[in-house]
Write a protein that holds these residues in place. Structure first.
Motif, PDB file in Angstrom:
ATOM      1  N   LEU A  91       0.815  -1.210   0.000  1.00 40.65           N
ATOM      2  CA  LEU A  91       0.000   0.000   0.000  1.00 40.65           C
ATOM      3  C   LEU A  91       0.853   1.266   0.000  1.00 40.65           C
ATOM      4  N   THR A  92       1.935   1.250   0.744  1.00 43.59           N
ATOM      5  CA  THR A  92       2.810   2.420   0.809  1.00 43.59           C
ATOM      6  C   THR A  92       3.372   2.758  -0.560  1.00 43.59           C
ATOM      7  N   SER A  93       3.790   1.755  -1.313  1.00 43.77           N
ATOM      8  CA  SER A  93       4.341   2.031  -2.636  1.00 43.77           C
ATOM      9  C   SER A  93       3.274   2.606  -3.566  1.00 43.77           C
ATOM     10  N   LYS A  94       2.049   2.142  -3.446  1.00 42.79           N
ATOM     11  CA  LYS A  94       0.957   2.671  -4.282  1.00 42.79           C
ATOM     12  C   LYS A  94       0.591   4.095  -3.865  1.00 42.79           C
ATOM     13  N   ILE A  95       0.591   4.352  -2.573  1.00 44.43           N
ATOM     14  CA  ILE A  95       0.299   5.711  -2.092  1.00 44.43           C
ATOM     15  C   ILE A  95       1.375   6.685  -2.570  1.00 44.43           C
ATOM     16  N   LEU A  96       2.620   6.275  -2.507  1.00 42.11           N
ATOM     17  CA  LEU A  96       3.706   7.130  -2.992  1.00 42.11           C
ATOM     18  C   LEU A  96       3.584   7.379  -4.497  1.00 42.11           C
ATOM     19  N   ALA A  97       3.206   6.364  -5.239  1.00 39.55           N
ATOM     20  CA  ALA A  97       3.012   6.526  -6.686  1.00 39.55           C
ATOM     21  C   ALA A  97       1.860   7.489  -6.962  1.00 39.55           C
ATOM     22  N   ALA A  98       0.778   7.372  -6.205  1.00 42.60           N
ATOM     23  CA  ALA A  98      -0.358   8.283  -6.373  1.00 42.60           C
ATOM     24  C   ALA A  98       0.038   9.717  -6.044  1.00 42.60           C
ATOM     25  N   ASN A  99       0.789   9.889  -4.969  1.00 44.88           N
ATOM     26  CA  ASN A  99       1.248  11.231  -4.599  1.00 44.88           C
ATOM     27  C   ASN A  99       2.101  11.843  -5.704  1.00 44.88           C
ATOM     28  N   GLU A 100       2.954  11.042  -6.324  1.00 41.82           N
ATOM     29  CA  GLU A 100       3.806  11.533  -7.405  1.00 41.82           C
ATOM     30  C   GLU A 100       2.967  11.948  -8.609  1.00 41.82           C
ATOM     31  N   LEU A 101       1.966  11.163  -8.957  1.00 46.21           N
ATOM     32  CA  LEU A 101       1.099  11.533 -10.072  1.00 46.21           C
ATOM     33  C   LEU A 101       0.328  12.817  -9.772  1.00 46.21           C
ATOM     34  N   VAL A 102      -0.187  12.932  -8.575  1.00 50.71           N
ATOM     35  CA  VAL A 102      -0.908  14.150  -8.177  1.00 50.71           C
ATOM     36  C   VAL A 102       0.031  15.350  -8.197  1.00 50.71           C
TER      37      VAL A 102
END
Length: 68
Positions: free
Chosen positions: A42-53
């Protein structure tokens, strides 16, 4: 006055949209259970989402007439 290459901007925003869709699919396909491994996934997906945002306003700026 600066001209905007709308085709390039469309391509860039489309690519960003594909990245969001891919991330959404990756999150939906996670098989999670209580524990550290799930947290890491989940942490890796949250970090990826933050980068896209983070990248979205810069990618949309030329299309809205704002400087990057």
């Amino acid at each position: 006055m600066r001209t905007i290459d709308l085709q390039a901007e469309i391509v860039q925003l489309s690519y960003l949209g594909v990245e969001f869709e891919d991330l959404c699919g990756a999150v939906r396909s996670l098989t999670l259970a209580p524990g550290t491994e799930s947290r890491h996934q989940l942490t890796s997906k949250i970090l990826a989402a933050n980068e896209l945002v983070r990248r979205t306003p810069a990618a949309a700026a030329p299309a809205t007439g704002h400087a990057r």
